[in-house]
Design a protein around this motif. Structure first.
Motif, PDB file in Angstrom:
ATOM      1  N   VAL A 119     -62.746 -87.252   5.046  1.00  0.00           N
ATOM      2  CA  VAL A 119     -63.674 -88.203   5.671  1.00  0.00           C
ATOM      3  C   VAL A 119     -63.183 -88.579   7.068  1.00  0.00           C
ATOM      4  O   VAL A 119     -63.962 -88.605   8.031  1.00  0.00           O
ATOM      5  CB  VAL A 119     -63.836 -89.467   4.801  1.00  0.00           C
ATOM      6  N   SER A 120     -61.896 -88.843   7.199  1.00  0.00           N
ATOM      7  CA  SER A 120     -61.329 -89.231   8.502  1.00  0.00           C
ATOM      8  C   SER A 120     -61.465 -88.113   9.525  1.00  0.00           C
ATOM      9  O   SER A 120     -61.870 -88.339  10.672  1.00  0.00           O
ATOM     10  CB  SER A 120     -59.856 -89.604   8.340  1.00  0.00           C
ATOM     11  N   PHE A 121     -61.130 -86.879   9.129  1.00  0.00           N
ATOM     12  CA  PHE A 121     -61.222 -85.764  10.069  1.00  0.00           C
ATOM     13  C   PHE A 121     -62.672 -85.437  10.420  1.00  0.00           C
ATOM     14  O   PHE A 121     -62.987 -85.127  11.571  1.00  0.00           O
ATOM     15  CB  PHE A 121     -60.517 -84.529   9.501  1.00  0.00           C
ATOM     16  N   ASN A 122     -63.563 -85.549   9.444  1.00  0.00           N
ATOM     17  CA  ASN A 122     -64.973 -85.294   9.734  1.00  0.00           C
ATOM     18  C   ASN A 122     -65.572 -86.379  10.608  1.00  0.00           C
ATOM     19  O   ASN A 122     -66.460 -86.116  11.425  1.00  0.00           O
ATOM     20  CB  ASN A 122     -65.768 -85.170   8.429  1.00  0.00           C
ATOM     21  N   THR A 123     -65.085 -87.616  10.458  1.00  0.00           N
ATOM     22  CA  THR A 123     -65.548 -88.708  11.320  1.00  0.00           C
ATOM     23  C   THR A 123     -65.144 -88.442  12.763  1.00  0.00           C
ATOM     24  O   THR A 123     -65.945 -88.604  13.695  1.00  0.00           O
ATOM     25  CB  THR A 123     -64.974 -90.053  10.848  1.00  0.00           C
ATOM     26  N   TYR A 124     -63.886 -88.027  12.949  1.00  0.00           N
ATOM     27  CA  TYR A 124     -63.435 -87.663  14.297  1.00  0.00           C
ATOM     28  C   TYR A 124     -64.328 -86.570  14.869  1.00  0.00           C
ATOM     29  O   TYR A 124     -64.785 -86.665  16.024  1.00  0.00           O
ATOM     30  CB  TYR A 124     -61.984 -87.178  14.260  1.00  0.00           C
ATOM     31  N   LYS A 179     -61.055 -87.260  25.204  1.00  0.00           N
ATOM     32  CA  LYS A 179     -59.598 -87.169  25.214  1.00  0.00           C
ATOM     33  C   LYS A 179     -58.972 -88.282  24.376  1.00  0.00           C
ATOM     34  O   LYS A 179     -58.050 -88.033  23.586  1.00  0.00           O
ATOM     35  CB  LYS A 179     -59.087 -87.224  26.656  1.00  0.00           C
ATOM     36  N   HIS A 180     -59.478 -89.519  24.527  1.00  0.00           N
ATOM     37  CA  HIS A 180     -58.928 -90.631  23.759  1.00  0.00           C
ATOM     38  C   HIS A 180     -59.238 -90.499  22.272  1.00  0.00           C
ATOM     39  O   HIS A 180     -58.410 -90.852  21.426  1.00  0.00           O
ATOM     40  CB  HIS A 180     -59.445 -91.962  24.309  1.00  0.00           C
ATOM     41  N   LEU A 181     -60.394 -89.976  21.957  1.00  0.00           N
ATOM     42  CA  LEU A 181     -60.730 -89.706  20.559  1.00  0.00           C
ATOM     43  C   LEU A 181     -59.732 -88.718  19.954  1.00  0.00           C
ATOM     44  O   LEU A 181     -59.230 -88.904  18.843  1.00  0.00           O
ATOM     45  CB  LEU A 181     -62.139 -89.117  20.455  1.00  0.00           C
ATOM     46  N   THR A 182     -59.471 -87.666  20.704  1.00  0.00           N
ATOM     47  CA  THR A 182     -58.568 -86.619  20.227  1.00  0.00           C
ATOM     48  C   THR A 182     -57.152 -87.147  20.111  1.00  0.00           C
ATOM     49  O   THR A 182     -56.415 -86.797  19.169  1.00  0.00           O
ATOM     50  CB  THR A 182     -58.623 -85.408  21.167  1.00  0.00           C
ATOM     51  N   MET A 183     -56.761 -87.993  21.026  1.00  0.00           N
ATOM     52  CA  MET A 183     -55.438 -88.593  20.964  1.00  0.00           C
ATOM     53  C   MET A 183     -55.287 -89.420  19.686  1.00  0.00           C
ATOM     54  O   MET A 183     -54.265 -89.342  18.986  1.00  0.00           O
ATOM     55  CB  MET A 183     -55.184 -89.474  22.188  1.00  0.00           C
ATOM     56  N   SER A 184     -56.315 -90.191  19.341  1.00  0.00           N
ATOM     57  CA  SER A 184     -56.283 -90.999  18.117  1.00  0.00           C
ATOM     58  C   SER A 184     -56.161 -90.110  16.898  1.00  0.00           C
ATOM     59  O   SER A 184     -55.399 -90.408  15.964  1.00  0.00           O
ATOM     60  CB  SER A 184     -57.548 -91.859  18.012  1.00  0.00           C
TER      61      SER A 184
END
Length: 282
Positions: free
Chosen positions: A127-132, A153-158
């Motif tokens: 769920v977390s990875f699919n949300t990202y 970029k900030h999304l990917t960093m998180s």
């Protein structure tokens, strides 16, 4: 000779504008690499591969990994990888990031952790990875161009630091396994003459017999029983070849219930009787 995968020329004209941020970040849905089977590749980008369905085998920097959905694989810039095989039902997504996009994206410690653990099971965190992925896709497809690059970029960093927490747990589990295995080896050296039953050792280590067997198999390539048997037969051989003790006494010293049981064990392990072995080593 290594083939260098020219990702820009192969992907530039196949990824629509609404699935990319210029040439800095590209998203491929239902990606396929069947044309690359067994061909070593080297790329100058960071690639996240989300395996949604099926199985595959891949070599990254000389180490083979078995991929089973759902899992995340990260291939870093300048790494050499080779896809060995894929199942017919393979389904995956790929996120390709330029060096400009990934600059300052991760710390050196995180980079080292990912290099050491490029494949991670995400079945418990799907769920977390699919949300990202969904938020990233929404950002890339947004008609508003301002700050898309920075937002992505900030999304990917998180996501990467969430990944890092997973890797930290893996490292802790790895350390626990190493501690259990080392203690098992110490206990075997201390008690193998007295007790050779797996429950005895798992009880001392406060773990299940299955968990202990799995660890010993992972660390030594042998089952716990085989590991103990190996230690036992080494000692039996040494006593037979290096001492004048009778075979009956050696059998009793090694805590076998009878000479007959000792003889059967020795024959199973060596293909010879204790007497034959002693004669051979005189």
């Amino acid at each position: 000779m290594t083939n260098y995968f020219d990702w820009q020329s192969k992907i530039r004209n196949t990824v629509p504008d609404n699935m990319r941020i210029d040439n800095e970040l590209l998203i491929l849905e239902n990606a396929t690499y069947k044309d690359s089977i067994n061909e070593p590749r080297k790329v100058d980008v960071t690639t996240f591969i989300l395996l949604d369905k099926g199985e595959s085998r891949i070599i990254i920097e000389g180490k083979e990994y078995n991929l089973k959905a759902p899992c995340l694989t990260v291939v870093m810039p300048n790494q050499t990888y080779s896809l060995l095989e894929t199942s017919d039902d393979l389904k995956l997504r790929a996120i390709i990031m330029s060096n400009n996009f990934t600059v300052n994206l991760m710390s050196s410690s995180l980079n080292k952790m990912i290099l050491g653990n490029p494949v991670i099971d995400i079945s418990c965190d799907l769920v977390s990875f699919n949300t990202y992925y969904k938020v990233l896709l929404h950002t890339v497809k947004s008609p508003f161009k301002m700050f898309r690059f920075e937002s992505a970029k900030h999304l990917t960093m998180s996501m990467l630091y969430f990944y890092a927490r997973k890797l930290e747990n893996l490292e802790l589990d790895k350390k626990k396994k190493e501690i259990v295995f080392d203690r098992f080896c110490d206990d075997v050296r201390m008690f193998y003459r007295i007790n050779r039953s797996i429950p005895f050792y798992s009880g001392r280590l406060a773990v299940s017999t299955k968990y202990l067997n799995d660890i010993v198999k992972e660390k030594s390539g042998m089952t716990a029983n085989d590991y103990i048997d190996r230690q036992t037969i080494i000692e039996c051989k040494a006593l037979l070849s290096s001492t004048e003790m009778s075979i009956q006494r050696i059998s009793a010293m090694m805590n076998f219930p009878s000479y007959s049981v000792f003889g059967k064990f020795f024959k199973r392990m060596t293909g010879m009787t204790p007497t034959e072995y002693r004669e051979m080593t005189k």
